[in-house]
Write an enzyme that holds these catalytic residues in place. Structure first.
Site, PDB file in Angstrom:
ATOM      1  N   ASP A 279       0.839  -1.189   0.000  1.00 39.80           N
ATOM      2  CA  ASP A 279       0.000   0.000   0.000  1.00 39.80           C
ATOM      3  C   ASP A 279       0.891   1.263   0.000  1.00 39.80           C
ATOM      4  OD1 ASP A 279      -3.078   0.743   0.470  1.00 39.80           O
ATOM      5  OD2 ASP A 279      -1.905   2.048   1.777  1.00 39.80           O
ATOM      6  N   TRP A 280       0.611   2.231   0.889  1.00 39.30           N
ATOM      7  CA  TRP A 280       1.419   3.457   0.924  1.00 39.30           C
ATOM      8  C   TRP A 280       2.885   3.179   1.226  1.00 39.30           C
ATOM      9  CZ3 TRP A 280       1.790   8.558  -0.028  1.00 39.30           C
ATOM     10  CH2 TRP A 280       0.642   9.229  -0.465  1.00 39.30           C
ATOM     11  N   TRP A 320     -12.412   3.271  -3.114  1.00 37.31           N
ATOM     12  CA  TRP A 320     -11.887   3.367  -1.757  1.00 37.31           C
ATOM     13  C   TRP A 320     -11.748   4.815  -1.323  1.00 37.31           C
ATOM     14  CZ3 TRP A 320     -10.639   1.776   2.919  1.00 37.31           C
ATOM     15  CH2 TRP A 320      -9.564   2.354   3.600  1.00 37.31           C
ATOM     16  N   ASP A 406      -7.935  -8.699  -3.256  1.00 34.14           N
ATOM     17  CA  ASP A 406      -7.838  -7.250  -3.021  1.00 34.14           C
ATOM     18  C   ASP A 406      -8.779  -6.487  -3.952  1.00 34.14           C
ATOM     19  OD1 ASP A 406      -7.140  -4.640  -2.504  1.00 34.14           O
ATOM     20  OD2 ASP A 406      -5.056  -4.839  -3.156  1.00 34.14           O
ATOM     21  N   HIS A 435      -6.272  -7.238   0.491  1.00 33.82           N
ATOM     22  CA  HIS A 435      -5.388  -6.089   0.314  1.00 33.82           C
ATOM     23  C   HIS A 435      -4.200  -6.139   1.272  1.00 33.82           C
ATOM     24  CE1 HIS A 435      -4.174  -2.028  -0.667  1.00 33.82           C
ATOM     25  NE2 HIS A 435      -4.267  -1.671   0.605  1.00 33.82           N
TER      26      HIS A 435
END
Length: 455
Positions: A279-280, A320, A406, A435
């Site tokens: 993710d980030w 999202w 995901d 995810h």
């Protein structure tokens, strides 16, 4: 200039050191004519230099100005009794006189512990005098250490800090916290990180989490990596986990978070790094290796992307982001439970531990909105540079793990990323993973150890 006048100049240097977070010791060096020739202040932390004492700094400047390491006829004023290193340097410099303020009963080398200046066997004698403005010099030191004993890292007025009690007895998270607040980019904010395993390990796993997770995400991977004799460093981004949480949404920017991570890697001197991202953690982390490619040997990448601004974001991510905008205080524990049925209720609740109320959640609110979407967005240009790095200049090993369930950054997004990483093999797709792929970290860690371990 009188001794007291010169010592007040040295006190000003000591205060400047304190303002910079260094032990407040300052020095002033007067030439034979009584004029100020050089000043110095403590800076071993900023300079990462054990010799960067105030006296040494002043001696170096004066020697450069005079073009001679011998400083005959000069007088050095320092707010604290010199240590053995500094006393030795003063004698080598052939100073005529040394004047200090407060005595140092622990390391003082002008009479408190030893007295190098009284050694008649040495080939030069320097006069020494102590006690000039001793009360003022000592008060500055006492105040500096008192503040750090009471609160070594006070919370900034524009930030919040989750109480330690919120993290008590979290399942599967036994590791001791580490904190840093003196990185330049942090500006006093406190960043938390785990640092397990030997510093000289053959591999250092740098594990970067995403939103709305924190370092707890990697608990299933940390133990196997450490058991293999490796080092694991797992920071909490500012705004997440045990790190400080700025109150205002606008505080968070792509470039600032990246700079904090760059400075942390440098501060810890990380080498032989396998970068582990999700993710980030990938949005930011994938831009790090090109700044110091010699530090990195591998990449373990899970459900993330490079947001370059020249390709549309996935429909799953757009959905999202819309949900986060509509329900900024969504239930994080419920989010994890929905996508990870194997997790216990207490594990899911652990992801809410950093956020006792809405005031702590600026980061979770703003992160979806600051993913670069247009070419001129913050982070887009550096992400395009990173894209070129991974395509053309990456020479390490790569392993990609994809969570097939995901709904945000699924297999199509990951295969696009895989095609842009030089030498990256076919992704390993976990049919049961969503995810937050590291929630299946035990099996990932075993495969990663076999793949990346030397020999």
């Amino acid at each position: 200039m009188t001794d007291k006048q010169a010592m007040r100049l040295a006190l000003a240097q000591a205060q400047a050191a304190a303002d910079a977070g260094e032990v407040p010791v300052g020095a002033v060096l007067l030439g034979p004519d009584g004029a100020v020739l050089a000043t110095g202040r403590n800076a071993p932390i900023a300079g990462r230099d054990p010799t960067a004492h105030a006296e040494i700094a002043a001696l170096r400047v004066a020697a450069q100005k005079l073009g001679n390491y011998r400083l005959d006829g000069c007088t050095l004023y320092v707010t604290l009794e010199p240590c053995t290193m500094c006393a030795g340097a003063m004698l080598h410099a052939r100073l005529a006189r040394v004047v200090f303020g407060a005595a140092d009963p622990k390391t003082g080398a002008a009479g408190s512990v030893v007295n190098l200046f009284s050694e008649t066997a040495l080939n030069h004698q320097t006069q020494v005098q102590g006690g000039v403005l001793a009360d003022e010099c000592g008060a500055l030191l006492r105040q500096f250490f008192k503040e750090r004993r009471v609160n070594p890292s006070p919370v900034r007025d524009d930030a919040l800090r989750t109480p330690d009690s919120a993290f008590a007895n979290l399942p599967g998270y036994p590791w001791a916290p580490h904190y840093v607040s003196d990185l330049p980019a942090l500006d006093g904010l406190r960043l938390h990180y785990l640092d397990e395993g030997p510093p000289e390990a053959p591999i250092t796993w740098l594990c970067l989490h995403g939103n709305p997770a924190w370092g707890y995400l990697y608990r299933h991977m940390i133990a196997p990596f450490v058991a293999a004799g490796h080092r694991v460093v797992t920071p909490d981004l500012i705004g997440f986990g045990k790190s400080d949480k700025p109150k205002k949404d606008h505080f968070h920017t792509f470039g600032w978070h990246r700079q904090v991570l760059l400075e942390l890697v440098e501060r810890l001197g990380l080498r032989n790094v396998v970068l582990v991202v999700q993710d980030w953690g990938g949005l930011l982390g994938l831009t790090l290796p090109m700044a110091a490619p010699q530090r990195y040997r591998g990449l373990l990448v899970m459900n993330t992307l490079l947001a370059t601004g020249d390709q549309p974001l996935s429909a799953g991510f757009i959905a999202w982001r819309a949900m986060c905008a509509q329900k900024p205080d969504f239930d994080i524990a419920r989010l994890f439970a929905r996508g990870n049925p194997q997790m216990s209720a207490t594990e899911c609740a652990a992801y809410m531990a950093p956020f006792p109320d809405a005031g702590h959640r600026a980061a979770t609110r703003v992160f979806p909105a600051i993913v670069p979407e247009r070419p001129d967005d913050d982070g887009a240009a550096i992400s395009r540079q990173a894209q070129q790095f991974w395509q053309n200049d990456w020479h390490g090993q790569s392993l990609m793990v994809v969570g097939a369930q995901d709904p945000v950054l699924g297999e199509p997004v990951m295969r696009t990323l895989q095609a842009g990483i030089r030498g990256c093999p076919e992704p390993w797709v976990l049919p049961e993973a969503g995810h937050f792929v590291p929630e299946h970290g035990a099996q990932i860690a075993q495969r990663a150890l076999a793949y990346f371990s030397p020999g």
